[in-house]
Design a protein around this motif. Sequence first.
Motif, PDB file in Angstrom:
ATOM      1  N   GLN A   1      -7.156 -12.031   7.597  1.00 18.06           N
ATOM      2  CA  GLN A   1      -8.362 -11.449   6.981  1.00 18.06           C
ATOM      3  C   GLN A   1      -9.201 -10.657   7.915  1.00 18.06           C
ATOM      4  O   GLN A   1      -9.634  -9.773   7.595  1.00 18.06           O
ATOM      5  CB  GLN A   1      -9.254 -12.363   6.128  1.00 18.06           C
ATOM      6  CG  GLN A   1      -8.433 -13.014   4.910  1.00 18.06           C
ATOM      7  CD  GLN A   1      -9.237 -13.853   4.264  1.00 18.06           C
ATOM      8  OE1 GLN A   1     -10.386 -14.368   4.615  1.00 18.06           O
ATOM      9  NE2 GLN A   1      -9.029 -14.295   2.968  1.00 18.06           N
TER      10      GLN A   1
ATOM     11  N   GLU B   1      -5.004   3.192   9.377  1.00 23.73           N
ATOM     12  CA  GLU B   1      -4.387   4.210   8.280  1.00 23.73           C
ATOM     13  C   GLU B   1      -5.160   5.202   8.209  1.00 23.73           C
ATOM     14  O   GLU B   1      -4.585   6.568   7.994  1.00 23.73           O
ATOM     15  CB  GLU B   1      -4.073   3.303   7.060  1.00 23.73           C
ATOM     16  CG  GLU B   1      -2.929   2.311   7.183  1.00 23.73           C
ATOM     17  CD  GLU B   1      -1.623   2.937   7.666  1.00 23.73           C
ATOM     18  OE1 GLU B   1      -1.273   4.098   7.038  1.00 23.73           O
ATOM     19  OE2 GLU B   1      -0.753   2.269   8.372  1.00 23.73           O
ATOM     20  N   GLU B   2      -6.373   5.118   8.064  1.00 21.47           N
ATOM     21  CA  GLU B   2      -7.598   6.259   7.987  1.00 21.47           C
ATOM     22  C   GLU B   2      -7.323   7.431   9.364  1.00 21.47           C
ATOM     23  O   GLU B   2      -7.177   8.404   9.133  1.00 21.47           O
ATOM     24  CB  GLU B   2      -8.809   5.777   7.801  1.00 21.47           C
ATOM     25  CG  GLU B   2      -9.048   5.086   6.647  1.00 21.47           C
ATOM     26  CD  GLU B   2     -10.530   4.531   6.278  1.00 21.47           C
ATOM     27  OE1 GLU B   2     -11.439   5.195   7.056  1.00 21.47           O
ATOM     28  OE2 GLU B   2     -10.731   3.741   5.666  1.00 21.47           O
TER      29      GLU B   2
ATOM     30  N   ASP C   1      -3.991   9.117   8.972  1.00 14.57           N
ATOM     31  CA  ASP C   1      -4.138  10.191   7.795  1.00 14.57           C
ATOM     32  C   ASP C   1      -4.868  11.476   8.437  1.00 14.57           C
ATOM     33  O   ASP C   1      -4.430  12.401   8.218  1.00 14.57           O
ATOM     34  CB  ASP C   1      -4.700   9.598   6.414  1.00 14.57           C
ATOM     35  CG  ASP C   1      -3.723   8.781   5.858  1.00 14.57           C
ATOM     36  OD1 ASP C   1      -2.777   8.497   5.874  1.00 14.57           O
ATOM     37  OD2 ASP C   1      -4.271   7.929   5.042  1.00 14.57           O
TER      38      ASP C   1
ATOM     39  N   ILE D   1      -7.229  -7.305   8.471  1.00  8.57           N
ATOM     40  CA  ILE D   1      -7.212  -6.238   7.299  1.00  8.57           C
ATOM     41  C   ILE D   1      -7.979  -5.062   7.514  1.00  8.57           C
ATOM     42  O   ILE D   1      -7.732  -3.688   7.471  1.00  8.57           O
ATOM     43  CB  ILE D   1      -7.560  -6.752   6.003  1.00  8.57           C
ATOM     44  CG1 ILE D   1      -6.348  -7.818   5.655  1.00  8.57           C
ATOM     45  CG2 ILE D   1      -7.519  -5.885   4.750  1.00  8.57           C
ATOM     46  CD1 ILE D   1      -6.675  -8.708   4.381  1.00  8.57           C
ATOM     47  N   PRO D   2      -9.440  -5.142   7.676  1.00  4.83           N
ATOM     48  CA  PRO D   2     -10.191  -3.937   8.208  1.00  4.83           C
ATOM     49  C   PRO D   2      -9.624  -2.914   9.059  1.00  4.83           C
ATOM     50  O   PRO D   2      -9.716  -1.842   9.130  1.00  4.83           O
ATOM     51  CB  PRO D   2     -11.516  -4.642   8.334  1.00  4.83           C
ATOM     52  CG  PRO D   2     -11.663  -5.939   7.759  1.00  4.83           C
ATOM     53  CD  PRO D   2     -10.154  -6.285   8.094  1.00  4.83           C
TER      54      PRO D   2
ATOM     55  N   PHE E   1      -6.277  -2.525  10.117  1.00  9.64           N
ATOM     56  CA  PHE E   1      -5.313  -1.855   9.548  1.00  9.64           C
ATOM     57  C   PHE E   1      -5.729  -0.872   8.826  1.00  9.64           C
ATOM     58  O   PHE E   1      -5.181   0.310   8.659  1.00  9.64           O
ATOM     59  CB  PHE E   1      -4.394  -2.820   9.046  1.00  9.64           C
ATOM     60  CG  PHE E   1      -3.522  -3.772   9.902  1.00  9.64           C
ATOM     61  CD1 PHE E   1      -3.057  -3.475  10.947  1.00  9.64           C
ATOM     62  CD2 PHE E   1      -3.579  -5.130   9.686  1.00  9.64           C
ATOM     63  CE1 PHE E   1      -2.255  -4.135  12.000  1.00  9.64           C
ATOM     64  CE2 PHE E   1      -2.981  -6.056  10.323  1.00  9.64           C
ATOM     65  CZ  PHE E   1      -2.125  -5.325  11.516  1.00  9.64           C
ATOM     66  N   LYS E   2      -6.969  -1.066   7.860  1.00  8.80           N
ATOM     67  CA  LYS E   2      -7.302   0.125   6.979  1.00  8.80           C
ATOM     68  C   LYS E   2      -7.891   1.183   7.862  1.00  8.80           C
ATOM     69  O   LYS E   2      -7.667   2.401   7.567  1.00  8.80           O
ATOM     70  CB  LYS E   2      -8.374  -0.476   6.144  1.00  8.80           C
ATOM     71  CG  LYS E   2      -7.759  -1.403   4.994  1.00  8.80           C
ATOM     72  CD  LYS E   2      -8.756  -1.751   4.131  1.00  8.80           C
ATOM     73  CE  LYS E   2      -8.247  -2.626   2.906  1.00  8.80           C
ATOM     74  NZ  LYS E   2      -9.396  -3.136   2.000  1.00  8.80           N
ATOM     75  N   LEU E   3      -8.422   0.894   8.724  1.00 10.48           N
ATOM     76  CA  LEU E   3      -9.018   1.887   9.850  1.00 10.48           C
ATOM     77  C   LEU E   3      -8.036   2.740  10.420  1.00 10.48           C
ATOM     78  O   LEU E   3      -8.024   3.832  10.598  1.00 10.48           O
ATOM     79  CB  LEU E   3     -10.005   1.245  10.638  1.00 10.48           C
ATOM     80  CG  LEU E   3     -10.923   2.206  11.450  1.00 10.48           C
ATOM     81  CD1 LEU E   3     -11.714   3.204  10.811  1.00 10.48           C
ATOM     82  CD2 LEU E   3     -11.597   1.502  12.689  1.00 10.48           C
TER      83      LEU E   3
END
Length: 87
Positions: A4, A14-15, A18, A7-8, A10-12
């Motif tokens: 957990q 991915e951003e 992108d 997770i933040p 990995f999200k960052l």
Amino acid sequence: MEQQMFIPLFKLLEEVKDTQRVHTRLLNNLLKQKEGVQVLTVPEGAVFPLNTVEDVEAMCAKLGDAEFNSAIVSSNLLFTSKSNCIF
């Protein structure tokens, strides 16, 4: 619980990836445009290098004309040495 925490991150990540993809596309588009553009000549009335304060003032006055200003910008003037610049 450890997963957990990541997770933040990995999200960052991915951003960021992108954003990098978007920037890469934009850069590639700019490079394609530049390859097809012919270097234009200096517009009539433009005198380079600017050697005196009077030269600078005259050029500033001419740059007030939107058409002349656009012609200067689109002429892709590249200064190859400091001797060509007033800085």
